[in-house]
Write an enzyme that holds these catalytic residues in place. Sequence first.
Site, PDB file in Angstrom:
ATOM      1  N   TYR A   1      -4.876 -16.799  -0.217  1.00  0.00           N
ATOM      2  CA  TYR A   1      -4.480 -16.637   1.186  1.00  0.00           C
ATOM      3  C   TYR A   1      -5.566 -15.923   1.986  1.00  0.00           C
ATOM      4  O   TYR A   1      -5.325 -15.491   3.108  1.00  0.00           O
ATOM      5  CB  TYR A   1      -3.163 -15.854   1.272  1.00  0.00           C
ATOM      6  CG  TYR A   1      -1.978 -16.657   0.824  1.00  0.00           C
ATOM      7  CD1 TYR A   1      -1.900 -17.135  -0.471  1.00  0.00           C
ATOM      8  CD2 TYR A   1      -0.931 -16.943   1.686  1.00  0.00           C
ATOM      9  CE1 TYR A   1      -0.819 -17.876  -0.908  1.00  0.00           C
ATOM     10  CE2 TYR A   1       0.162 -17.687   1.256  1.00  0.00           C
ATOM     11  CZ  TYR A   1       0.205 -18.141  -0.037  1.00  0.00           C
ATOM     12  OH  TYR A   1       1.280 -18.877  -0.461  1.00  0.00           O
TER      13      TYR A   1
ATOM     14  N   ASP B   1       3.359 -20.710 -15.316  1.00  0.00           N
ATOM     15  CA  ASP B   1       4.206 -21.890 -15.563  1.00  0.00           C
ATOM     16  C   ASP B   1       5.323 -21.544 -16.545  1.00  0.00           C
ATOM     17  O   ASP B   1       6.484 -21.951 -16.359  1.00  0.00           O
ATOM     18  CB  ASP B   1       3.383 -23.099 -16.045  1.00  0.00           C
ATOM     19  CG  ASP B   1       2.206 -22.730 -16.934  1.00  0.00           C
ATOM     20  OD1 ASP B   1       1.869 -21.537 -17.021  1.00  0.00           O
ATOM     21  OD2 ASP B   1       1.632 -23.630 -17.559  1.00  0.00           O
TER      22      ASP B   1
ATOM     23  N   ASP C   1       4.530 -16.004  -3.585  1.00  0.00           N
ATOM     24  CA  ASP C   1       5.129 -16.798  -2.514  1.00  0.00           C
ATOM     25  C   ASP C   1       6.053 -17.860  -3.124  1.00  0.00           C
ATOM     26  O   ASP C   1       7.209 -18.018  -2.732  1.00  0.00           O
ATOM     27  CB  ASP C   1       3.992 -17.462  -1.718  1.00  0.00           C
ATOM     28  CG  ASP C   1       4.485 -18.049  -0.403  1.00  0.00           C
ATOM     29  OD1 ASP C   1       5.690 -17.947  -0.110  1.00  0.00           O
ATOM     30  OD2 ASP C   1       3.665 -18.615   0.341  1.00  0.00           O
TER      31      ASP C   1
ATOM     32  N   LYS D   1      -2.411 -16.703 -14.389  1.00  0.00           N
ATOM     33  CA  LYS D   1      -2.910 -17.962 -14.934  1.00  0.00           C
ATOM     34  C   LYS D   1      -4.336 -17.697 -15.421  1.00  0.00           C
ATOM     35  O   LYS D   1      -5.287 -18.415 -15.085  1.00  0.00           O
ATOM     36  CB  LYS D   1      -2.858 -19.042 -13.840  1.00  0.00           C
ATOM     37  CG  LYS D   1      -3.083 -20.454 -14.326  1.00  0.00           C
ATOM     38  CD  LYS D   1      -1.887 -21.046 -15.032  1.00  0.00           C
ATOM     39  CE  LYS D   1      -2.228 -22.389 -15.612  1.00  0.00           C
ATOM     40  NZ  LYS D   1      -1.134 -22.968 -16.427  1.00  0.00           N
TER      41      LYS D   1
END
Length: 349
Positions: A124, A204, A228, A171
């Site tokens: 972002y 995930d 988010d 991740k």
Amino acid sequence: MAHEVLLIPGDGIGPEVTGAAREVLAAAGVDIRWREMAAGAAAAEACGTCLPDPVLEAIRETRVALKGPLTTPVGRGFSSANVALRRALDLYASVRPVRSIAGVPSPFRDVDLVVIRENTEGLYSGIEHLVVPGVVESLKVTTEQASLRIAEFAFSYALATGRTRVTAIHKANIMKMTDGLFLECARRVARRYPDINYEEMIVDAAAMHLVTRPHRFQVLLMENLYGDILSDLCAGLVGGLGVVPGANHGRDYAVFEAVHGSAPDIAGKGLANPAAVILSAALMLRHLGEEAAAARIEAATYTVLGDPACQTRDLGGEATTAQVTAAILAALERGPADAAPAERALVAA
Ligand code: NAI
């Protein structure tokens, strides 16, 4: 003494739901002197910018704001006023308590977790450019300073609210440097909190665990984009976007807002669920030291949300925004006799 608060009514359903919150706060007897200013699409239309400087100046003065959702055009037009506001005021910690509410239709009972999202960087950062026609880049920025302070926020929040586990979501198997640094910082902070169990989970797998075993989570610590996405997922565990409040904390300022957006599909129809913004306003009251009023508003709101006759369409009911608001006002008036248990203290900042 009156608390001075900036109100940004917002776009879409924003004016309807923030109006409801204002009524509820007035009925709870909290002395607030509101200042009101537009941001988002409403401001872009009126003065050509979605985040006018006077809005930032006003929050620097009041230090606290209640904000409705702001519309951001998809794939074109002005950039997000929400992202700009959080960065301009360095509101680095987004706090979203996700809690099951008795009587609200949802896939699980007794969920009680908190999403703590880094609010100022990651993907972002807004650094996007064209490399050559047909190829664009968006840069993910992770800094040691921002990662350390959000981890510190998450652990101290866990401690202050009696929670015993922090799960860092990442991740880092793929983004070895950016998410790797985020994790390294979380581990450094974790070492200073031996009474809090610290664990790590790939995003995930976390999504899968959240929709199958949400009770195993207490405090979720994550960077901007995962926060988010997963906070909307978490809202789905407890009844949806209409019931989950939020807060954005920085060192000097705090802006309170629901997780949901401007819901253009139902804007202006009187169908929006005002509960998420009312509960965000209750978080704001705790921040202002008005614990008792916050607890009464939360109890009244939870009681009303659990009554099928007072549920809006997002919860499968037929009630309107005005009817839900009136029911919350009536529950406040009746007092604690039929109140649901008060929320535990939610704000550590
Ligand atoms: P959204 O959260 O506005 O709506 C998603 C779905 O949830 C819609 O079907 C909507 O009707 C429903 N919904 C949301 N809040 C509700 C409520 N209080 N009561 C009943 N139903 C509710 O997300 P969407 O459609 O992706 O975004 C719309 C706009 O809002 C976009 O411009 C987006 O950028 C903006 N947005 C702003 C946020 C903020 O200001 N913090 C946060 C999220 C989105």
